[in-house]
Design a protein around this motif. Structure first.
Motif, PDB file in Angstrom:
ATOM      1  N   GLY A  87     -49.069 -91.444 -27.191  1.00  0.00           N
ATOM      2  CA  GLY A  87     -49.726 -91.921 -28.716  1.00  0.00           C
ATOM      3  C   GLY A  87     -49.466 -93.418 -28.621  1.00  0.00           C
ATOM      4  N   LEU A  88     -50.645 -94.051 -29.403  1.00  0.00           N
ATOM      5  CA  LEU A  88     -50.512 -95.550 -29.677  1.00  0.00           C
ATOM      6  C   LEU A  88     -51.013 -95.660 -31.154  1.00  0.00           C
ATOM      7  CD1 LEU A  88     -49.577 -98.419 -28.410  1.00  0.00           C
ATOM      8  CD2 LEU A  88     -52.131 -98.459 -27.964  1.00  0.00           C
ATOM      9  N   ARG A  89     -50.155 -96.563 -31.976  1.00  0.00           N
ATOM     10  CA  ARG A  89     -50.572 -96.773 -33.461  1.00  0.00           C
ATOM     11  C   ARG A  89     -50.516 -97.954 -33.878  1.00  0.00           C
ATOM     12  NH1 ARG A  89     -47.220 -93.499 -37.645  1.00  0.00           N
ATOM     13  NH2 ARG A  89     -45.954 -95.161 -37.348  1.00  0.00           N
ATOM     14  N   GLY A  90     -51.462 -98.678 -34.619  1.00  0.00           N
ATOM     15  CA  GLY A  90     -51.337-100.036 -35.269  1.00  0.00           C
ATOM     16  C   GLY A  90     -51.514 -99.603 -36.583  1.00  0.00           C
ATOM     17  N   ASP A  91     -50.704-100.380 -37.459  1.00  0.00           N
ATOM     18  CA  ASP A  91     -50.369-100.264 -39.052  1.00  0.00           C
ATOM     19  C   ASP A  91     -50.729-101.614 -39.485  1.00  0.00           C
ATOM     20  OD1 ASP A  91     -48.188 -97.797 -38.715  1.00  0.00           O
ATOM     21  OD2 ASP A  91     -49.609 -97.873 -40.403  1.00  0.00           O
ATOM     22  N   TYR A  92     -51.716-101.533 -40.464  1.00  0.00           N
ATOM     23  CA  TYR A  92     -51.567-103.041 -41.262  1.00  0.00           C
ATOM     24  C   TYR A  92     -51.542-102.710 -42.721  1.00  0.00           C
ATOM     25  CZ  TYR A  92     -53.071-107.281 -43.199  1.00  0.00           C
ATOM     26  OH  TYR A  92     -53.238-108.764 -43.880  1.00  0.00           O
ATOM     27  N   LEU A  93     -50.697-103.464 -43.598  1.00  0.00           N
ATOM     28  CA  LEU A  93     -50.683-103.383 -44.948  1.00  0.00           C
ATOM     29  C   LEU A  93     -51.041-104.632 -45.619  1.00  0.00           C
ATOM     30  CD1 LEU A  93     -50.156-101.223 -47.279  1.00  0.00           C
ATOM     31  CD2 LEU A  93     -47.838-101.765 -47.063  1.00  0.00           C
ATOM     32  N   HIS A  94     -51.783-104.832 -46.608  1.00  0.00           N
ATOM     33  CA  HIS A  94     -51.894-106.078 -47.287  1.00  0.00           C
ATOM     34  C   HIS A  94     -51.729-105.825 -48.830  1.00  0.00           C
ATOM     35  CE1 HIS A  94     -53.294-109.889 -48.688  1.00  0.00           C
ATOM     36  NE2 HIS A  94     -53.938-109.198 -49.760  1.00  0.00           N
ATOM     37  N   MET A  95     -50.674-106.519 -49.482  1.00  0.00           N
ATOM     38  CA  MET A  95     -50.549-106.099 -50.917  1.00  0.00           C
ATOM     39  C   MET A  95     -50.647-107.496 -51.714  1.00  0.00           C
ATOM     40  SD  MET A  95     -49.380-102.975 -51.086  1.00  0.00           S
ATOM     41  CE  MET A  95     -48.082-102.248 -51.710  1.00  0.00           C
ATOM     42  N   THR A  96     -51.419-107.559 -52.769  1.00  0.00           N
ATOM     43  CA  THR A  96     -51.346-108.821 -53.723  1.00  0.00           C
ATOM     44  C   THR A  96     -50.021-109.061 -53.863  1.00  0.00           C
ATOM     45  OG1 THR A  96     -53.599-107.827 -54.371  1.00  0.00           O
ATOM     46  CG2 THR A  96     -52.723-109.347 -55.724  1.00  0.00           C
ATOM     47  N   GLU A  97     -49.919-110.584 -53.655  1.00  0.00           N
ATOM     48  CA  GLU A  97     -48.378-111.012 -54.179  1.00  0.00           C
ATOM     49  C   GLU A  97     -48.491-110.964 -55.616  1.00  0.00           C
ATOM     50  OE1 GLU A  97     -46.585-114.365 -52.444  1.00  0.00           O
ATOM     51  OE2 GLU A  97     -47.350-113.915 -50.641  1.00  0.00           O
ATOM     52  N   SER A  98     -47.528-110.619 -56.355  1.00  0.00           N
ATOM     53  CA  SER A  98     -47.276-110.570 -57.721  1.00  0.00           C
ATOM     54  C   SER A  98     -46.625-111.937 -57.916  1.00  0.00           C
ATOM     55  CB  SER A  98     -46.224-109.260 -57.949  1.00  0.00           C
ATOM     56  OG  SER A  98     -45.964-109.424 -59.570  1.00  0.00           O
ATOM     57  N   LEU A  99     -47.117-112.369 -59.371  1.00  0.00           N
ATOM     58  CA  LEU A  99     -46.598-113.670 -59.881  1.00  0.00           C
ATOM     59  C   LEU A  99     -45.266-113.770 -60.195  1.00  0.00           C
ATOM     60  CD1 LEU A  99     -49.728-114.651 -61.698  1.00  0.00           C
ATOM     61  CD2 LEU A  99     -49.161-115.366 -59.396  1.00  0.00           C
ATOM     62  N   PHE A 100     -44.796-112.349 -60.622  1.00  0.00           N
ATOM     63  CA  PHE A 100     -43.545-112.576 -61.295  1.00  0.00           C
ATOM     64  C   PHE A 100     -42.330-111.733 -60.778  1.00  0.00           C
ATOM     65  CE2 PHE A 100     -45.357-114.944 -64.578  1.00  0.00           C
ATOM     66  CZ  PHE A 100     -44.424-115.423 -65.501  1.00  0.00           C
ATOM     67  N   THR A 101     -42.626-111.058 -59.728  1.00  0.00           N
ATOM     68  CA  THR A 101     -41.447-110.203 -59.264  1.00  0.00           C
ATOM     69  C   THR A 101     -41.803-109.954 -57.690  1.00  0.00           C
ATOM     70  OG1 THR A 101     -40.675-108.093 -59.086  1.00  0.00           O
ATOM     71  CG2 THR A 101     -43.021-108.050 -59.537  1.00  0.00           C
ATOM     72  N   GLY A 109     -54.914-101.074 -46.961  1.00  0.00           N
ATOM     73  CA  GLY A 109     -54.368-100.989 -45.601  1.00  0.00           C
ATOM     74  C   GLY A 109     -55.101-100.096 -44.809  1.00  0.00           C
ATOM     75  N   ALA A 110     -54.647 -99.827 -43.553  1.00  0.00           N
ATOM     76  CA  ALA A 110     -55.286 -99.210 -42.522  1.00  0.00           C
ATOM     77  C   ALA A 110     -53.979 -98.738 -41.285  1.00  0.00           C
ATOM     78  CB  ALA A 110     -56.430 -99.516 -42.190  1.00  0.00           C
ATOM     79  N   TYR A 111     -54.323 -97.818 -40.773  1.00  0.00           N
ATOM     80  CA  TYR A 111     -53.625 -97.309 -39.574  1.00  0.00           C
ATOM     81  C   TYR A 111     -55.050 -96.891 -38.550  1.00  0.00           C
ATOM     82  CZ  TYR A 111     -53.821 -92.452 -40.260  1.00  0.00           C
ATOM     83  OH  TYR A 111     -54.224 -91.034 -40.300  1.00  0.00           O
ATOM     84  N   SER A 112     -54.626 -96.981 -37.335  1.00  0.00           N
ATOM     85  CA  SER A 112     -55.432 -96.372 -36.156  1.00  0.00           C
ATOM     86  C   SER A 112     -54.615 -95.946 -35.292  1.00  0.00           C
ATOM     87  CB  SER A 112     -56.504 -97.202 -35.747  1.00  0.00           C
ATOM     88  OG  SER A 112     -57.587 -96.794 -34.893  1.00  0.00           O
ATOM     89  N   GLN A 113     -54.987 -94.702 -34.675  1.00  0.00           N
ATOM     90  CA  GLN A 113     -53.940 -94.076 -33.796  1.00  0.00           C
ATOM     91  C   GLN A 113     -54.754 -93.568 -32.801  1.00  0.00           C
ATOM     92  OE1 GLN A 113     -51.397 -91.674 -36.563  1.00  0.00           O
ATOM     93  NE2 GLN A 113     -52.599 -89.793 -35.976  1.00  0.00           N
ATOM     94  N   VAL A 114     -54.347 -93.424 -31.414  1.00  0.00           N
ATOM     95  CA  VAL A 114     -54.906 -92.921 -30.298  1.00  0.00           C
ATOM     96  C   VAL A 114     -53.892 -91.895 -29.860  1.00  0.00           C
ATOM     97  CG1 VAL A 114     -56.031 -93.186 -28.172  1.00  0.00           C
ATOM     98  CG2 VAL A 114     -56.664 -94.777 -29.934  1.00  0.00           C
ATOM     99  N   LEU A 115     -54.310 -90.513 -29.514  1.00  0.00           N
ATOM    100  CA  LEU A 115     -53.423 -89.683 -28.808  1.00  0.00           C
ATOM    101  C   LEU A 115     -54.075 -88.988 -27.494  1.00  0.00           C
ATOM    102  CD1 LEU A 115     -50.541 -89.092 -30.288  1.00  0.00           C
ATOM    103  CD2 LEU A 115     -52.512 -89.437 -32.084  1.00  0.00           C
TER     104      LEU A 115
END
Lengths: 301, 532
Positions: free
Chosen positions: B454-468, B438-444
């Motif tokens: 301020g302005l901020r963008g957030d992104y998060l990628h999580m591998t999908e678990s097969l069982f939960t 994941g990453a974020y980027s912010q400008v103040l």
């Protein structure tokens, strides 16, 4: 063979740890101390200043490059009166240079031996940005600058004994120059003795004291608090009543506000600066005071 | 070498003293011819009285200095004024000379500068340069009566006469959100956790010099949970060396890990009211911190370059991705084994390398790379590796007032490889490896003194678990905007808007979520300055 090798290695080692007489590396927090250090050190020192002459000395960014400067410094000159409190401590923590610790000859705290003015009896932040030790803008008094120059000379002599005589002579030269200039400056300011001047921020108390001026009306309602319309109205009132002719602003202040006040009172805005280099052709401390005196006396005529 | 300097100095001081001693005959010789014996005697008495006056003044000065030194915690013992003989010669002999040639405009002023300051710690060189001579002290002092000057300051910096700085910082937030479960949407433990008022971070910060070798820091955080129960965290408590050679520094105790830009800082310094998604989900809701030791070295290159390496226990909730047993003994669906340390492999290792350059007088760049390596509790031999990169660009006007205007752009990216095992006694059906990033980027933009947008963008990628399905393992993104007003550096009021893109994510919300926060903060007392 083996001994020869050892000798060569020893010679290399010695060459590495005993470098040829190098210049003293001097770092000053503010450009006024740097100017004095250049006057005293001459060609024997290498001087750099951290704060820019045009920026607010209370809020300087603790840029990592300052850590690099401080890490290899032989001498650090700081105000010692908490002006740099917001940015110097973390730099020193990171620089880890024992040569410039407080108490070492490599550390000059300029306020040493200076009697600070306006020491608050009660320290409360309700009064704005107050300095518990007193007003730290003391370098605007040339007599105090002489004492600071003396401290610098003592420090340089302690660290670089072979050139002590040069530092002594340079200090004498500086002292004589200030003494002579004080006559000039004093004469130029004499006609305005007892008159009032308005300033944006309370950083001219020492200058006022030296030249017999009253600089106790400020565009800021409290130190560090931006001017408010109601406060400016009061200032305008006072200026009209006292027929004040000059408003001094520094490069980092909002000149427009001063201009507005000036236009409604008939006063002039005078560009002032505490630091050599902030005004045109003021590359040394003496030239800076020259410029301040001539600008202010011209505006007050 | 030191001795040589000392000797040189004593010599220097002595020659000067002799030079002054040789001077006095001058005034008598000129006065002897025209002046009568009575006049001469009068003059002599005057000089004598001046000398005694100077000496008493010097004594007063000394006493004052001694008193201030005694009170001043940070002041090392400074050498006293020159030895009496030197003082006497310097002060008495040039007296007549200067008084007769008194300049029109005073060039010295004893009211503003002390008579004989001593500056160096060798204790030998004082008096080598006589200060603005004490004779003027007496003459000009009369013209300066009633000056607004007060007592001399303590010799060294630090107005505090305590042995430490103590401050209290209160951080509060009023929250509104279209989602009821703000505690699931927000990822940080100090973020607003419920609609209405939140007090998630009230901290007591203490710091000071321990002795000539160490500095000590402590941060004790008090927070109120959603039922208004007080929780206490020993967020940080560590000591740090001050005088190691070769640019080295050792830190030991409980402290935040130097991973990236936001992790090592306290919530009240954050530029947004909440933690970035990637920080909360990969490093943990409380940030990566724990008990351990760290060594830092500033690399001797012409730019700023620092290498940091920490070894930590890496156990518990503040080592979220590592030996963390999780809530109720379950982490990512696995029953965890909250085991004791087996050896070196169970420590958490956190290296970092950061570099900084100035692009110009007003522009600075800082680039860092961090890592965190250790084992986790989801299996007998499962490991976690986190890699991070961070970038900071800052421009500040050369005519900045109060630090404004400025533009600051900060970005952090992290990747985590997490080996999720089969849990305690192989109770979970499979083992899998998650590649999360994941990453974020912010400008103040500090556009005006005291005002920051301020302005901020957030992104998060999580591998999908097969069982939960786990709400902490959801890929998501967010955009935030805020406006902060700092009346002074000791208070702030912030308005922040968050838009969480959660329409696709039925598990967390099933629709986009809008939230509004009003954050307010105050700081009391002496709070240590913050790093760049």
């Amino acid at each position: 063979m083996k001994t020869k090798l050892l000798l060569v290695l020893g010679a290399i080692f010695a060459a590495l740890i005993l470098p040829a007489h190098a210049k003293l590396k001097v770092v000053a927090t503010l450009p006024d101390f740097a100017s004095l250090a250049r006057d005293i050190g001459g060609d024997n020192v290498e001087v750099s200043a951290m704060a820019k002459p045009t920026e607010d000395p209370h809020f300087v960014d603790a840029r990592p490059s300052f850590v690099v400067q401080l890490r290899s410094a032989d001498v650090l000159i700081d105000g010692g009166a908490e002006l740099e409190l917001g940015w110097l401590p973390p730099l020193l923590q990171n620089a880890r240079n024992p040569k410039i610790e407080v108490g070492k000859p490599g550390r000059v705290q300029a306020s040493q031996g200076v009697r600070l003015m306006n020491v608050p009896a009660n320290v409360t932040r309700a009064a704005g940005d107050v300095h518990a030790l007193g007003n730290p803008h003391f370098m605007t008094d040339p007599i105090i600058a002489k004492t600071v120059a003396l401290h610098i000379a003592q420090s340089f002599s302690a660290l670089d004994a072979p050139n002590a005589a040069t530092y002594d002579a340079n200090y004498k030269k500086f002292e004589a120059a200030i003494n002579a200039k004080l006559q000039e400056w004093g004469t130029a300011m004499l006609p305005f003795k007892g008159q009032s001047v308005v300033a944006y921020h309370d950083s001219w108390v020492y200058f006022a004291h030296r030249f017999g001026l009253n600089i106790d009306i400020f565009l800021e309602p409290k130190p560090g608090i931006p001017p408010s319309p109601s406060h400016l109205a009061e200032v305008i009132e006072k200026m009209k009543a006292q027929k004040i002719k000059a408003i001094i602003v520094e490069p980092f202040h909002d000149r427009k506000i001063a201009e507005k006040v000036a236009s409604s009172t008939g006063a002039k805005v005078v560009d002032f600066a505490q630091y050599p280099g902030a005004l045109p052709s003021t590359d040394s401390y003496v030239k800076l005071i020259d410029a301040l005196v001539s600008r202010l006396s011209a505006a007050m005529k | 070498m030191k001795n040589f300097v000392k000797v040189a100095f004593t010599c220097c001081a002595m020659t000067r003293a002799f030079a002054y001693a040789a001077e006095p005959p001058a005034p008598p010789s000129t006065t002897s011819t025209p002046a009568s014996a009575a006049e001469f005697e009068a003059l002599r008495q005057q000089v004598q009285s001046l000398t005694t006056l100077v000496q008493t003044l010097q004594q007063q000065m000394k006493d004052q200095q001694a008193a201030t030194e005694k009170n001043n915690s940070t002041a090392p013992t400074l050498p006293q004024n020159p030895e009496p003989e030197t003082a006497a010669t310097t002060s008495s002999s040039p007296a007549p000379a200067t008084t007769t040639t008194a300049p029109l405009f005073p060039t010295t002023d004893s009211a503003v500068v002390a008579s004989a300051p001593s500056v160096n710690a060798n204790g030998t060189a004082t008096g080598a340069f006589p200060t603005t001579d004490a004779s003027v002290t007496t003459t000009s002092a009369t013209s300066d009566t009633g000056s607004p000057l007060t007592q001399p300051i303590p010799i060294t910096g630090g107005g505090n006469k305590n042995y430490m700085n103590i401050s209290f910082d209160g951080l509060f937030a009023l929250a509104a959100s279209t989602d009821r479960n703000l505690d699931r949407i927000q990822v940080g433990d100090h973020d607003p956790q419920q609609r209405g008022f939140n007090a998630r971070n009230a901290e007591i910060a203490i710091d000071g010099a321990v002795d000539p070798y160490f500095e000590g820091f402590a941060n004790i955080v008090l927070k109120l949970d959603n039922n208004n129960q007080t929780q206490i965290e020993l967020e940080e408590a560590f000591l740090q060396t001050t005088s190691l050679p070769y640019g080295l520094q050792i830190k030991a105790g409980q402290f935040f890990d130097a991973f990236g830009r936001i992790n090592p800082t306290h919530p009240h310094t954050w530029e947004f009211a909440d933690s970035p998604l990637v920080n909360g989900r990969l490093l943990g809701p409380d940030g990566l911190r724990g008990v351990g030791a760290q060594i830092a070295w500033t690399v001797p290159v012409p730019w700023y370059s620092q290498v940091i390496f920490a070894v930590k226990n890496g156990r518990g909730g503040t080592a979220y991705s590592f030996r963390n047993p999780g809530d109720a003994g379950v982490f990512y669906g696995r029953m965890t084994d909250d085991r004791e340390m087996r050896g070196l492999r169970d420590f958490l290792y956190v290296p970092r390398w950061e570099n900084s350059f100035n692009l110009s007088e007003t522009q600075t760049v800082l680039i860092g790379a961090s890592g965190a390596f250790g084992s986790n509790e989801t299996g007998a031999h499962t490991h976690t590796q986190i890699y991070g990169g961070d970038f900071l660009y800052k421009w500040k006007s050369a005519r900045a007032e109060g630090g404004f205007p400025f533009v600051k752009w900060q970005t952090e990216a992290m990747y985590r490889r997490f080996e999720a095992g089969r849990g305690l006694d192989d109770t979970f059906p499979i083992s899998e490896t998650f590649h999360d990033w994941g990453a974020y980027s912010q400008v103040l933009w500090g556009f005006k003194k005291g005002w920051v947008a301020g302005l901020r963008g957030d992104y998060l990628h999580m591998t999908e678990s097969l069982f939960t399905d786990d709400f902490a393992r959801q890929s998501r993104s967010r955009i935030s905007a805020n406006l902060t007003w700092y009346p002074t550096e000791f208070s702030k009021i912030r308005l922040q808007y968050n838009h969480d893109f959660l329409e696709e994510n039925a598990f967390l919300a099933g629709r986009d979520v809008d939230s509004l926060f009003v954050q307010f903060e105050f700081i009391l007392g002496a709070h240590g300055a913050h790093k760049f």
